[in-house]
Scaffold this motif. Structure first.
Motif, PDB file in Angstrom:
ATOM      1  N   SER A 162      -2.180  -0.771  10.953  1.00 50.51           N
ATOM      2  CA  SER A 162      -3.021  -1.729  11.699  1.00 50.51           C
ATOM      3  C   SER A 162      -4.093  -2.390  10.829  1.00 50.51           C
ATOM      4  O   SER A 162      -5.218  -2.577  11.266  1.00 50.51           O
ATOM      5  CB  SER A 162      -3.716  -1.052  12.877  1.00 50.51           C
ATOM      6  N   TYR A 163      -3.736  -2.688   9.610  1.00 44.98           N
ATOM      7  CA  TYR A 163      -4.636  -3.389   8.671  1.00 44.98           C
ATOM      8  C   TYR A 163      -5.915  -2.601   8.386  1.00 44.98           C
ATOM      9  O   TYR A 163      -6.966  -3.187   8.121  1.00 44.98           O
ATOM     10  CB  TYR A 163      -4.986  -4.790   9.190  1.00 44.98           C
ATOM     11  N   LYS A 164      -5.813  -1.287   8.429  1.00 45.97           N
ATOM     12  CA  LYS A 164      -6.991  -0.458   8.141  1.00 45.97           C
ATOM     13  C   LYS A 164      -6.955  -0.030   6.682  1.00 45.97           C
ATOM     14  O   LYS A 164      -5.990   0.615   6.244  1.00 45.97           O
ATOM     15  CB  LYS A 164      -6.998   0.787   9.041  1.00 45.97           C
ATOM     16  N   ASP A 165      -8.001  -0.389   5.945  1.00 42.17           N
ATOM     17  CA  ASP A 165      -8.093  -0.027   4.528  1.00 42.17           C
ATOM     18  C   ASP A 165      -7.861   1.470   4.337  1.00 42.17           C
ATOM     19  O   ASP A 165      -8.339   2.287   5.137  1.00 42.17           O
ATOM     20  CB  ASP A 165      -9.504  -0.347   3.996  1.00 42.17           C
ATOM     21  N   PHE A 166      -7.176   1.806   3.263  1.00 44.39           N
ATOM     22  CA  PHE A 166      -6.955   3.195   2.838  1.00 44.39           C
ATOM     23  C   PHE A 166      -6.115   3.995   3.836  1.00 44.39           C
ATOM     24  O   PHE A 166      -6.255   5.208   3.943  1.00 44.39           O
ATOM     25  CB  PHE A 166      -8.286   3.910   2.546  1.00 44.39           C
ATOM     26  N   THR A 167      -5.281   3.282   4.594  1.00 41.81           N
ATOM     27  CA  THR A 167      -4.294   3.981   5.429  1.00 41.81           C
ATOM     28  C   THR A 167      -2.917   3.442   5.041  1.00 41.81           C
ATOM     29  O   THR A 167      -2.818   2.380   4.423  1.00 41.81           O
ATOM     30  CB  THR A 167      -4.493   3.702   6.931  1.00 41.81           C
ATOM     31  N   ILE A 168      -1.890   4.198   5.431  1.00 39.77           N
ATOM     32  CA  ILE A 168      -0.510   3.768   5.168  1.00 39.77           C
ATOM     33  C   ILE A 168       0.232   3.724   6.496  1.00 39.77           C
ATOM     34  O   ILE A 168       0.105   4.647   7.305  1.00 39.77           O
ATOM     35  CB  ILE A 168       0.225   4.806   4.261  1.00 39.77           C
ATOM     36  N   ASN A 169       0.976   2.677   6.692  1.00 41.79           N
ATOM     37  CA  ASN A 169       1.853   2.603   7.858  1.00 41.79           C
ATOM     38  C   ASN A 169       3.060   3.494   7.548  1.00 41.79           C
ATOM     39  O   ASN A 169       3.966   3.100   6.823  1.00 41.79           O
ATOM     40  CB  ASN A 169       2.270   1.148   8.053  1.00 41.79           C
ATOM     41  N   ASP A 170       3.042   4.729   8.099  1.00 42.79           N
ATOM     42  CA  ASP A 170       4.082   5.647   7.621  1.00 42.79           C
ATOM     43  C   ASP A 170       5.427   5.463   8.306  1.00 42.79           C
ATOM     44  O   ASP A 170       6.400   6.109   7.937  1.00 42.79           O
ATOM     45  CB  ASP A 170       3.609   7.114   7.591  1.00 42.79           C
ATOM     46  N   LYS A 171       5.481   4.563   9.266  1.00 46.72           N
ATOM     47  CA  LYS A 171       6.826   4.202   9.775  1.00 46.72           C
ATOM     48  C   LYS A 171       7.491   3.280   8.757  1.00 46.72           C
ATOM     49  O   LYS A 171       8.680   3.395   8.486  1.00 46.72           O
ATOM     50  CB  LYS A 171       6.705   3.470  11.113  1.00 46.72           C
ATOM     51  N   ALA A 172       6.697   2.370   8.224  1.00 47.37           N
ATOM     52  CA  ALA A 172       7.245   1.412   7.257  1.00 47.37           C
ATOM     53  C   ALA A 172       7.431   2.060   5.881  1.00 47.37           C
ATOM     54  O   ALA A 172       8.356   1.716   5.142  1.00 47.37           O
ATOM     55  CB  ALA A 172       6.327   0.204   7.148  1.00 47.37           C
ATOM     56  N   PHE A 173       6.517   2.960   5.543  1.00 47.85           N
ATOM     57  CA  PHE A 173       6.571   3.630   4.234  1.00 47.85           C
ATOM     58  C   PHE A 173       6.486   5.147   4.418  1.00 47.85           C
ATOM     59  O   PHE A 173       5.461   5.753   4.118  1.00 47.85           O
ATOM     60  CB  PHE A 173       5.425   3.136   3.333  1.00 47.85           C
ATOM     61  N   PRO A 174       7.568   5.768   4.938  1.00 44.86           N
ATOM     62  CA  PRO A 174       7.504   7.221   5.120  1.00 44.86           C
ATOM     63  C   PRO A 174       7.418   7.913   3.753  1.00 44.86           C
ATOM     64  O   PRO A 174       7.944   7.381   2.769  1.00 44.86           O
ATOM     65  CB  PRO A 174       8.825   7.547   5.834  1.00 44.86           C
ATOM     66  N   ASN A 175       6.765   9.056   3.692  1.00 43.21           N
ATOM     67  CA  ASN A 175       6.587   9.817   2.428  1.00 43.21           C
ATOM     68  C   ASN A 175       6.115   8.900   1.310  1.00 43.21           C
ATOM     69  O   ASN A 175       6.727   8.822   0.242  1.00 43.21           O
ATOM     70  CB  ASN A 175       7.893  10.495   2.006  1.00 43.21           C
ATOM     71  N   PHE A 176       5.025   8.231   1.578  1.00 38.18           N
ATOM     72  CA  PHE A 176       4.555   7.202   0.642  1.00 38.18           C
ATOM     73  C   PHE A 176       4.323   7.762  -0.765  1.00 38.18           C
ATOM     74  O   PHE A 176       4.651   7.127  -1.754  1.00 38.18           O
ATOM     75  CB  PHE A 176       3.263   6.577   1.188  1.00 38.18           C
ATOM     76  N   ASP A 177       3.762   8.986  -0.840  1.00 41.12           N
ATOM     77  CA  ASP A 177       3.462   9.515  -2.181  1.00 41.12           C
ATOM     78  C   ASP A 177       4.736   9.713  -3.001  1.00 41.12           C
ATOM     79  O   ASP A 177       4.802   9.348  -4.177  1.00 41.12           O
ATOM     80  CB  ASP A 177       2.604  10.785  -2.137  1.00 41.12           C
ATOM     81  N   GLU A 178       5.780  10.217  -2.333  1.00 34.54           N
ATOM     82  CA  GLU A 178       7.047  10.381  -3.068  1.00 34.54           C
ATOM     83  C   GLU A 178       7.617   9.013  -3.450  1.00 34.54           C
ATOM     84  O   GLU A 178       8.172   8.837  -4.530  1.00 34.54           O
ATOM     85  CB  GLU A 178       8.081  11.097  -2.201  1.00 34.54           C
ATOM     86  N   TYR A 179       7.426   8.082  -2.531  1.00 34.54           N
ATOM     87  CA  TYR A 179       7.951   6.739  -2.775  1.00 34.54           C
ATOM     88  C   TYR A 179       7.270   6.111  -4.011  1.00 34.54           C
ATOM     89  O   TYR A 179       7.931   5.543  -4.879  1.00 34.54           O
ATOM     90  CB  TYR A 179       7.739   5.872  -1.531  1.00 34.54           C
ATOM     91  N   VAL A 180       5.950   6.289  -4.066  1.00 35.11           N
ATOM     92  CA  VAL A 180       5.207   5.733  -5.209  1.00 35.11           C
ATOM     93  C   VAL A 180       5.739   6.340  -6.512  1.00 35.11           C
ATOM     94  O   VAL A 180       5.970   5.633  -7.503  1.00 35.11           O
ATOM     95  CB  VAL A 180       3.685   6.027  -5.076  1.00 35.11           C
ATOM     96  N   LYS A 181       5.960   7.636  -6.478  1.00 33.17           N
ATOM     97  CA  LYS A 181       6.449   8.319  -7.695  1.00 33.17           C
ATOM     98  C   LYS A 181       7.863   7.887  -8.051  1.00 33.17           C
ATOM     99  O   LYS A 181       8.176   7.689  -9.229  1.00 33.17           O
ATOM    100  CB  LYS A 181       6.353   9.831  -7.514  1.00 33.17           C
ATOM    101  N   GLU A 182       8.665   7.699  -7.017  1.00 28.41           N
ATOM    102  CA  GLU A 182      10.046   7.255  -7.259  1.00 28.41           C
ATOM    103  C   GLU A 182      10.044   5.874  -7.940  1.00 28.41           C
ATOM    104  O   GLU A 182      10.779   5.622  -8.886  1.00 28.41           O
ATOM    105  CB  GLU A 182      10.746   7.180  -5.898  1.00 28.41           C
TER     106      GLU A 182
END
Ligand code: GLC
Length: 636
Positions: free
Chosen positions: A204-224
């Motif tokens: 919802s356009y909130k700084d320092f949050t992640i839309n985890d439906k769109a980017f599930p497991n974001f930390d792993e994704y970043v590393k990948e």
């Protein structure tokens, strides 16, 4: 030599890092007056004098013949008739019959009438009586610039990978969309180092949050992605969503960290998420708090950011929209005549970035309530400083990529800038070119425009020609707006043409990076108008479509549609080089005017006599660049 003149009690901006003795403004060497709390001064210009400077601003390299305003503005129409863009870079340099530089250290509005009202007079008006002015003199214009740059401190140097090619769009809405971009580039064998995450990666356009439906497991994704050699670069906006339970809002509210109104309540205005509060970046405690918030993302492996909407951009204030909605409700069912309709329309059109809203905002600077209008131009710069200070504390210098939309001189020490929401217009290739030396003069070395153009639909040839200039700009990023035609390199027919252009960038990275670092360390310019290098050459003095690059080169992009080349002026004999993928075609050319043919997949470059430019082997990621295997294009 730099002489500082002080009037009243200036607000500390921290633009200048060297301390100079203050002289009373009564000794200021230009005709001046102080009326109604505004300070005006003027100087005469001889016909051949050139006025450079004003960093990121509209119009030409030579600023004569227009009136500019230093007032950070969120305005996506960068037409000739505008007076301001997103930055306030208060440095000018007059060169010709005499030469001097002027830096006005003042964080509110400054108006620069450079021969607009009277053609041979510059009249500069400072909207206040508390400021410092620095007058800089030296034998040569370039020395004036160097003196100034020495006074404002060393420019930010980003990580090396930030010189790779970067792809952005508002927005790649989810991980699949980002992957499709990376695949698109990989399959077309076009180099790429970064993909940008625009506002939709957030919840919802909130700084320092992640839309985890769109980017599930974001930390792993970043590393990948990192394993694939791709950096993900999220956007951070200035406004913090007002939402109970959202930690950034709750902490800011509890600590009194948001900008206030006169009654002590938080100032609220609508941006992407709806109603927001605005961190009071002018306060050191707030900067520290907000800076630490970036840790949420750096902890996940993110190593680059772009700070946006920090002029600050306000879609509407809560007070403003209520008034407008009341007015509309009153008019419901009424017959709207000419003035009735336009008055209503203007009410809604005038909601964004309204002066009366800026005037409602108060900052807490060292315990004193300071109205926003007095410090408007420092807001974005201090947002970036918040981030920059944190990155430096936590990671050391130059480890994190950071660039901002709004800026004031001083921010160049912790970040780069991009030139905001340009258009997919041919004229914006040249606007991009003209801003480069001016931004450099003000210390902003890491900069660039949205290649291909942000607003409106682009075309294949425009993207290619834009990129051929972008090959040389430190920030080489293709970015476009929501709803516009896709403009990633692989989207068009014959994507190999895009590979040819972007590959040239990678082959030049060792050279471009060294040129950048040299400019940063020596307070020099990467890009210079020809007139600074050839002051006695009348054609070079008026050239607004070519630039000198480093000590070795000249660049001259093609900037018109449906042409097979352009006319170029050589102020001395040079080697004309056409670069395309691995191909290097060389044509010695003599001083003078030439028509050069440049195909859509070629990058034109000119190398001065006695100089050479290194090329590395092609690479698809900056990490694969082998600096040991260089060949030289030599004009020795
Ligand atoms: C602003 C930025 C632009 C971004 C958009 C959405 O217009 O300048 O680059 O894409 O906001 O975040």
């Amino acid at each position: 030599m730099i002489t500082k003149y002080t009037c009243g009690k200036p607000i500390a901006t921290e633009a200048v890092t060297v301390s100079f003795p203050s002289n009373d403004i009564s000794g200021f060497p230009f005709e001046n007056s102080l009326n109604d709390g505004k300070f005006t001064f003027a100087f005469k210009m001889e016909p051949k004098d050139i006025v450079y400077g004003l960093g990121e601003s509209p119009r030409g390299i030579n600023k004569r013949g227009w009136v500019y305003e230093s007032y950070c503005s969120d305005d996506p129409f960068h037409t000739e008739t505008k007076q301001s863009l997103y930055a306030a870079h208060n440095f000018i340099l007059l060169s010709g019959s005499r030469q001097f530089g002027i830096f006005i250290d003042f964080p509110a509005r400054v108006s620069w009438d450079i021969g607009y009202t009277i053609q041979d007079v510059s009249e500069i008006t400072i909207d206040g009586a508390d400021f410092d002015i620095y007058v800089i003199s030296a034998d040569k214009p370039l020395e004036i610039i160097r003196e100034f740059r020495k006074a404002i401190g060393k420019s930010y140097i980003p990580p090396k990978w930030a010189f790779g090619y970067q792809q952005s769009r508002w927005s790649y809405h989810n991980a699949e969309a980002v992957d499709a971009v990376i695949d698109g580039y990989n399959n077309a064998d076009i180099p790429l180092d970064c993909v940008y995450l625009d506002i939709d990666y957030m919840d919802s356009y909130k700084d320092f949050t992640i839309n985890d439906k769109a980017f599930p497991n974001f930390d792993e994704y970043v590393k990948e992605k990192q394993a694939q050699g791709i950096h993900l670069i999220p956007i951070i906006d200035a406004g913090v969503k007002k939402e109970d339970g959202y930690c950034v809002y709750e902490e800011g509210k509890a600590n009194g960290f948001f900008c206030k109104k006169a009654d002590g309540e938080n100032f609220e205005a609508g941006v992407w998420p709806g109603v927001c509060c605005f961190p009071d970046f002018l306060n050191a405690d707030v900067r520290r708090w907000f800076g630490e918030k970036y840790k949420t993302l750096t902890d996940l492996g993110i190593d680059g950011f772009w700070n946006d909407m920090n002029e600050p951009a306000l879609f509407y204030s809560v007070e403003g929209i209520e008034k407008a909605l009341d007015k509309a409700a009153d008019l419901k069912g009424k017959n709207l005549d000419l003035s009735g309709f336009f008055n209503l329309k203007d009410t809604f059109m005038g909601l964004s970035n309204a002066q009366e809203d800026y005037a409602r905002i108060y900052h807490n600077i060292n315990g004193e309530a300071v109205n926003h209008q007095r410090v408007h131009n420092l807001y974005g710069a201090n947002m970036t400083k918040a981030a920059g200070e944190y990155f430096e504390r936590e990671f050391g210098k130059g480890k994190i990529l950071m660039f901002s939309r709004a800026s004031y001189i001083g921010a160049h020490r912790s970040s780069g800038i991009w030139f905001g929401d340009n258009h997919s217009w041919w004229s914006h290739i040249l606007l991009n070119l003209k801003m480069l030396p001016a931004a450099n003069m003000c210390g902003f070395l890491y900069c660039g425009a949205d290649l291909g153009g942000f607003n409106e639909n682009s075309t294949r040839d425009l993207v290619l020609r834009f990129l051929a200039l972008g090959v040389f700009t430190p920030l080489m990023r293709n970015h476009s707006a929501l709803g516009t035609r896709d403009q990633e390199g692989y989207r068009f027919e014959n994507p190999e043409d895009f590979r040819d252009i972007i590959q040239v960038r990678y082959r030049l990275i060792p050279y471009l990076y060294d040129t950048f670092v040299r400019a940063a360390e020596n307070d020099g310019l990467i890009f210079r108008p020809l007139s600074l290098d050839y002051p006695d050459d009348p054609i070079a003095r008026e050239c607004e479509t070519q630039l000198m690059l480093g000590d070795e080169c000249m660049i001259a992009p093609v900037y018109e549609q449906n042409v097979s080349g352009r006319t170029v002026y050589l102020p001395e004999d040079m080697l004309f080089v056409k670069l395309s993928g691995e191909r290097v075609d060389k044509y010695p050319l003599s001083k003078g005017l030439h028509y050069i043919e440049v195909a859509l997949n070629e990058v034109p470059l000119f190398i001065k006599k006695g100089k050479q430019v290194p090329l590395c082997r092609p690479a698809t990621r900056t990490r694969d660049i082998d600096r040991e295997k260089l060949e030289y294009i030599s004009n020795i």
